[in-house]
Structure formats: structure tokens, C-alpha cells
Design a protein around this motif. Structure first.
Motif, PDB file in Angstrom:
ATOM      1  N   ASN A  43      41.623 -35.313 100.937  1.00 54.09           N
ATOM      2  CA  ASN A  43      41.530 -35.961 102.249  1.00 54.09           C
ATOM      3  C   ASN A  43      40.533 -37.107 102.226  1.00 54.09           C
ATOM      4  O   ASN A  43      40.749 -38.142 102.858  1.00 54.09           O
ATOM      5  CB  ASN A  43      41.139 -34.949 103.323  1.00 54.09           C
ATOM      6  CG  ASN A  43      42.265 -33.996 103.665  1.00 54.09           C
ATOM      7  OD1 ASN A  43      43.433 -34.298 103.410  1.00 54.09           O
ATOM      8  ND2 ASN A  43      41.928 -32.860 104.211  1.00 54.09           N
ATOM      9  N   ILE A  98      42.186 -40.051 100.473  1.00 55.14           N
ATOM     10  CA  ILE A  98      43.154 -40.684 101.370  1.00 55.14           C
ATOM     11  C   ILE A  98      42.429 -41.525 102.417  1.00 55.14           C
ATOM     12  O   ILE A  98      42.808 -42.658 102.692  1.00 55.14           O
ATOM     13  CB  ILE A  98      44.050 -39.630 102.061  1.00 55.14           C
ATOM     14  CG1 ILE A  98      44.903 -38.887 101.035  1.00 55.14           C
ATOM     15  CG2 ILE A  98      44.918 -40.257 103.135  1.00 55.14           C
ATOM     16  CD1 ILE A  98      45.912 -39.734 100.317  1.00 55.14           C
ATOM     17  N   SER A  99      41.365 -40.976 102.966  1.00 59.44           N
ATOM     18  CA  SER A  99      40.591 -41.685 103.985  1.00 59.44           C
ATOM     19  C   SER A  99      39.983 -42.965 103.422  1.00 59.44           C
ATOM     20  O   SER A  99      40.043 -44.022 104.058  1.00 59.44           O
ATOM     21  CB  SER A  99      39.492 -40.770 104.518  1.00 59.44           C
ATOM     22  OG  SER A  99      38.715 -41.437 105.472  1.00 59.44           O
ATOM     23  N   ARG A 100      39.403 -42.880 102.221  1.00 58.06           N
ATOM     24  CA  ARG A 100      38.808 -44.072 101.598  1.00 58.06           C
ATOM     25  C   ARG A 100      39.878 -45.116 101.281  1.00 58.06           C
ATOM     26  O   ARG A 100      39.642 -46.321 101.450  1.00 58.06           O
ATOM     27  CB  ARG A 100      38.048 -43.682 100.333  1.00 58.06           C
ATOM     28  CG  ARG A 100      36.719 -43.019 100.608  1.00 58.06           C
ATOM     29  CD  ARG A 100      35.868 -42.914  99.356  1.00 58.06           C
ATOM     30  NE  ARG A 100      36.587 -42.321  98.251  1.00 58.06           N
ATOM     31  CZ  ARG A 100      36.437 -41.069  97.811  1.00 58.06           C
ATOM     32  NH1 ARG A 100      35.557 -40.284  98.395  1.00 58.06           N
ATOM     33  NH2 ARG A 100      37.134 -40.623  96.788  1.00 58.06           N
ATOM     34  N   THR A 101      41.028 -44.662 100.827  1.00 56.31           N
ATOM     35  CA  THR A 101      42.126 -45.586 100.524  1.00 56.31           C
ATOM     36  C   THR A 101      42.603 -46.288 101.785  1.00 56.31           C
ATOM     37  O   THR A 101      42.802 -47.502 101.789  1.00 56.31           O
ATOM     38  CB  THR A 101      43.294 -44.843  99.842  1.00 56.31           C
ATOM     39  OG1 THR A 101      42.819 -44.255  98.630  1.00 56.31           O
ATOM     40  CG2 THR A 101      44.437 -45.781  99.547  1.00 56.31           C
ATOM     41  N   LYS A 102      42.754 -45.539 102.860  1.00 57.44           N
ATOM     42  CA  LYS A 102      43.166 -46.143 104.138  1.00 57.44           C
ATOM     43  C   LYS A 102      42.135 -47.153 104.615  1.00 57.44           C
ATOM     44  O   LYS A 102      42.484 -48.215 105.122  1.00 57.44           O
ATOM     45  CB  LYS A 102      43.374 -45.062 105.200  1.00 57.44           C
ATOM     46  CG  LYS A 102      44.636 -44.269 105.007  1.00 57.44           C
ATOM     47  CD  LYS A 102      44.788 -43.242 106.116  1.00 57.44           C
ATOM     48  CE  LYS A 102      46.065 -42.458 105.980  1.00 57.44           C
ATOM     49  NZ  LYS A 102      46.224 -41.464 107.062  1.00 57.44           N
ATOM     50  N   ASP A 103      40.862 -46.822 104.433  1.00 59.69           N
ATOM     51  CA  ASP A 103      39.787 -47.729 104.832  1.00 59.69           C
ATOM     52  C   ASP A 103      39.834 -49.017 104.016  1.00 59.69           C
ATOM     53  O   ASP A 103      39.703 -50.108 104.559  1.00 59.69           O
ATOM     54  CB  ASP A 103      38.435 -47.041 104.669  1.00 59.69           C
ATOM     55  CG  ASP A 103      37.289 -47.894 105.172  1.00 59.69           C
ATOM     56  OD1 ASP A 103      37.371 -48.383 106.320  1.00 59.69           O
ATOM     57  OD2 ASP A 103      36.321 -48.083 104.411  1.00 59.69           O
ATOM     58  N   ARG A 104      40.031 -48.898 102.702  1.00 60.87           N
ATOM     59  CA  ARG A 104      40.121 -50.084 101.846  1.00 60.87           C
ATOM     60  C   ARG A 104      41.313 -50.954 102.217  1.00 60.87           C
ATOM     61  O   ARG A 104      41.212 -52.179 102.254  1.00 60.87           O
ATOM     62  CB  ARG A 104      40.208 -49.680 100.369  1.00 60.87           C
ATOM     63  CG  ARG A 104      38.882 -49.286  99.785  1.00 60.87           C
ATOM     64  CD  ARG A 104      38.907 -49.241  98.269  1.00 60.87           C
ATOM     65  NE  ARG A 104      39.974 -48.417  97.731  1.00 60.87           N
ATOM     66  CZ  ARG A 104      39.859 -47.152  97.356  1.00 60.87           C
ATOM     67  NH1 ARG A 104      38.694 -46.549  97.459  1.00 60.87           N
ATOM     68  NH2 ARG A 104      40.877 -46.493  96.861  1.00 60.87           N
ATOM     69  N   ILE A 105      42.437 -50.324 102.514  1.00 58.88           N
ATOM     70  CA  ILE A 105      43.634 -51.070 102.907  1.00 58.88           C
ATOM     71  C   ILE A 105      43.388 -51.802 104.217  1.00 58.88           C
ATOM     72  O   ILE A 105      43.749 -52.972 104.362  1.00 58.88           O
ATOM     73  CB  ILE A 105      44.855 -50.132 103.005  1.00 58.88           C
ATOM     74  CG1 ILE A 105      45.253 -49.669 101.602  1.00 58.88           C
ATOM     75  CG2 ILE A 105      46.019 -50.812 103.709  1.00 58.88           C
ATOM     76  CD1 ILE A 105      46.278 -48.550 101.587  1.00 58.88           C
ATOM     77  N   ALA A 106      42.766 -51.126 105.172  1.00 59.75           N
ATOM     78  CA  ALA A 106      42.475 -51.754 106.468  1.00 59.75           C
ATOM     79  C   ALA A 106      41.514 -52.930 106.299  1.00 59.75           C
ATOM     80  O   ALA A 106      41.710 -53.988 106.915  1.00 59.75           O
ATOM     81  CB  ALA A 106      41.888 -50.729 107.435  1.00 59.75           C
ATOM     82  N   LYS A 107      40.489 -52.762 105.470  1.00 61.00           N
ATOM     83  CA  LYS A 107      39.550 -53.859 105.225  1.00 61.00           C
ATOM     84  C   LYS A 107      40.255 -55.036 104.564  1.00 61.00           C
ATOM     85  O   LYS A 107      40.039 -56.180 104.949  1.00 61.00           O
ATOM     86  CB  LYS A 107      38.396 -53.400 104.330  1.00 61.00           C
ATOM     87  CG  LYS A 107      37.362 -52.583 105.036  1.00 61.00           C
ATOM     88  CD  LYS A 107      36.243 -52.211 104.081  1.00 61.00           C
ATOM     89  CE  LYS A 107      35.162 -51.438 104.792  1.00 61.00           C
ATOM     90  NZ  LYS A 107      34.046 -51.121 103.885  1.00 61.00           N
ATOM     91  N   ARG A 162      43.420 -55.807 104.675  1.00 61.20           N
ATOM     92  CA  ARG A 162      44.329 -56.415 105.646  1.00 61.20           C
ATOM     93  C   ARG A 162      43.557 -57.327 106.605  1.00 61.20           C
ATOM     94  O   ARG A 162      43.973 -58.456 106.871  1.00 61.20           O
ATOM     95  CB  ARG A 162      45.076 -55.332 106.412  1.00 61.20           C
ATOM     96  CG  ARG A 162      46.110 -55.863 107.382  1.00 61.20           C
ATOM     97  CD  ARG A 162      46.925 -54.752 108.000  1.00 61.20           C
ATOM     98  NE  ARG A 162      47.796 -54.175 106.969  1.00 61.20           N
ATOM     99  CZ  ARG A 162      47.934 -52.873 106.746  1.00 61.20           C
ATOM    100  NH1 ARG A 162      47.278 -51.996 107.481  1.00 61.20           N
ATOM    101  NH2 ARG A 162      48.742 -52.436 105.807  1.00 61.20           N
TER     102      ARG A 162
END
Length: 55
Positions: free
Chosen positions: A4, A7-16, A18
Motif C-alpha cells: 500500500n 502504491i501510495s508513493r507511486t500515485k504521489d509521484r505520478i500526480a507530481k 502530471r
């Protein structure tokens, strides 16, 4: 739990990434006249965005 966090860190990196791309696109779309009107410097603006997003 570890999964988890990954996944959270990956989502954060993707959002940054973007958000960074959006801001860079906006800056690059400014004409030289737009920059002159706001007394802006494209290079400084890009540097500031990178620092703001990635620290």
C-alpha cells in the motif's frame, strides 16, 4: 502494508509529474510579449516550478 505504501508513493509521484508537466506547458505557452508584460523570466519560472513540485 508495504504494498500500500508503494502504491501510495507511486500515485504521489505520478500526480507530481502530471502537475509539473501542466505547469511547464503553461510556461512554455507564454509568448515573449506575455513574459515582458508580467516582467517574467521563463528560465526562472521553470526553475521555480521544479523546486516547488520536487523540492
Amino acid at each position: 502494508m508495504i504494498f500500500n505504501d508503494m502504491i501510495s508513493r507511486t500515485k504521489d509521484r505520478i500526480a507530481k509529474h502530471r502537475r509539473y508537466n501542466e505547469l511547464v506547458s503553461e510556461i512554455l505557452s507564454l509568448s515573449d510579449r506575455d513574459l515582458a508584460d508580467m516582467n517574467g523570466n521563463r528560465t526562472e519560472m521553470l526553475r521555480h516550478v521544479r523546486k516547488q513540485i520536487y523540492g
